[in-house]
Scaffold this active site. Structure first.
Site: not given
Ligand code: 15L
Length: 267
Positions: A112, A140, A75-76, A169, A73
């Protein structure tokens, strides 16, 4: 399947939905939760509660009797600090407090982007290991570094086990050159989460969550401890997406487009 139920936060997100389906199909007793309604048919053996992870009491109730919490869960993507604060920092604290009370293991969807300001390696010899410096590429990524450190602290202080997945990813397939290095297939994600929950012992573990990509930026981690090895590879997509690149800042750093956002350094 695990002996105790497993709580999955972020169940309505892209990765949450995939895990709910694939782990549910294997007969896992899942407690799903998200701030938005669960959009798919409920897997058999699963229940869903709509809740905000800012609500610590609700989370304690959902975690009751659970042996593990898959914490997907929050914010992503990169957002302003105030939007990251509640879900990703306070919410994470609620997850860890629930785990401490239940004696549950936490599997944390880190990213990452907690190390996204490391430059991309030019050769395999320079791959990053799990104990490299955090170099978050925004608020983030900073929240993910904080989450990993929270796991470190709860293990040292309370013996709460946790596995921190530095997800690259995770999409149906790679869409650009960077993802030839960072891609994690959905199938590898499911197998990884299975091992994280079922492994005898986890302690505080950090894992580079990407498929078996020859172009990976990442090296040593704790995968042996939980008994996981990725089976897919991004390499077969090279001809299709290997030429898809972006501006020089984006191409310089491992975090791709995230370091570039609001970037205002002179050099
Ligand atoms: C992440 O942390 C994101 O949630 C995802 O949407 C992608 O942006 C991914 O990293 C990424 O680095 O490709």
């Amino acid at each position: 399947a695990p002996t105790k139920p497993v709580l999955l936060t972020g169940a309505s997100g892209n990765l949450g939905r995939h895990l709910a389906k694939t782990l549910g199909d294997q007969g896992w007793r899942l407690r799903l939760t998200d701030i938005t309604p669960f959009p798919d048919p409920l897997p058999s053996g699963a229940s869903f509660v709509k809740a905000d992870i800012n609500d610590g009491v609700a989370l304690l109730r959902q975690a009751e009797g659970c042996g593990a919490i898959l914490h997907f869960g929050g914010v992503s993507v990169e957002r302003p600090f105030e939007e990251v604060l509640g879900p990703n920092l306070r919410g994470l604290y609620h997850v860890y407090e629930a785990a401490r009370r239940e004696g549950a293991r936490v599997i944390f969807a880190s990213s990452n982007h907690s190390i996204g300001f490391h430059e991309r390696p030019s050769g395999n010899a320079e791959r990053l290991d799990y104990d490299c410096a955090f170099r978050p590429d925004g608020y983030y990524g900073l929240s993910k570094a904080y989450g990993e450190l929270m796991g470190r602290m709860y293990w040292d202080k309370h013996g709460v086990e946790n596995v921190n997945l530095r997800i690259g990813s995770c999409f149906p397939k790679p869409v650009d050159r960077r993802m030839l290095s960072t891609w994690l297939s959905y199938a590898d994600l499911t197998r990884l989460c299975e091992r994280c929950v079922l492994a005898e012992r986890a302690g505080h573990a950090v894992i580079w969550a990407c498929s078996d990509n020859p172009a990976s930026y990442w090296g040593r981690d704790h995968r042996e401890r939980i008994g996981w090895a990725p089976q897919d590879s991004a390499e077969p997509y090279r001809a299709e997406v290997g030429h898809i690149t972006a501006d020089p800042i984006t191409e310089r750093y491992q975090g791709g487009g995230f370091p570039t956002m609001e970037y205002s350094r002179a050099t």
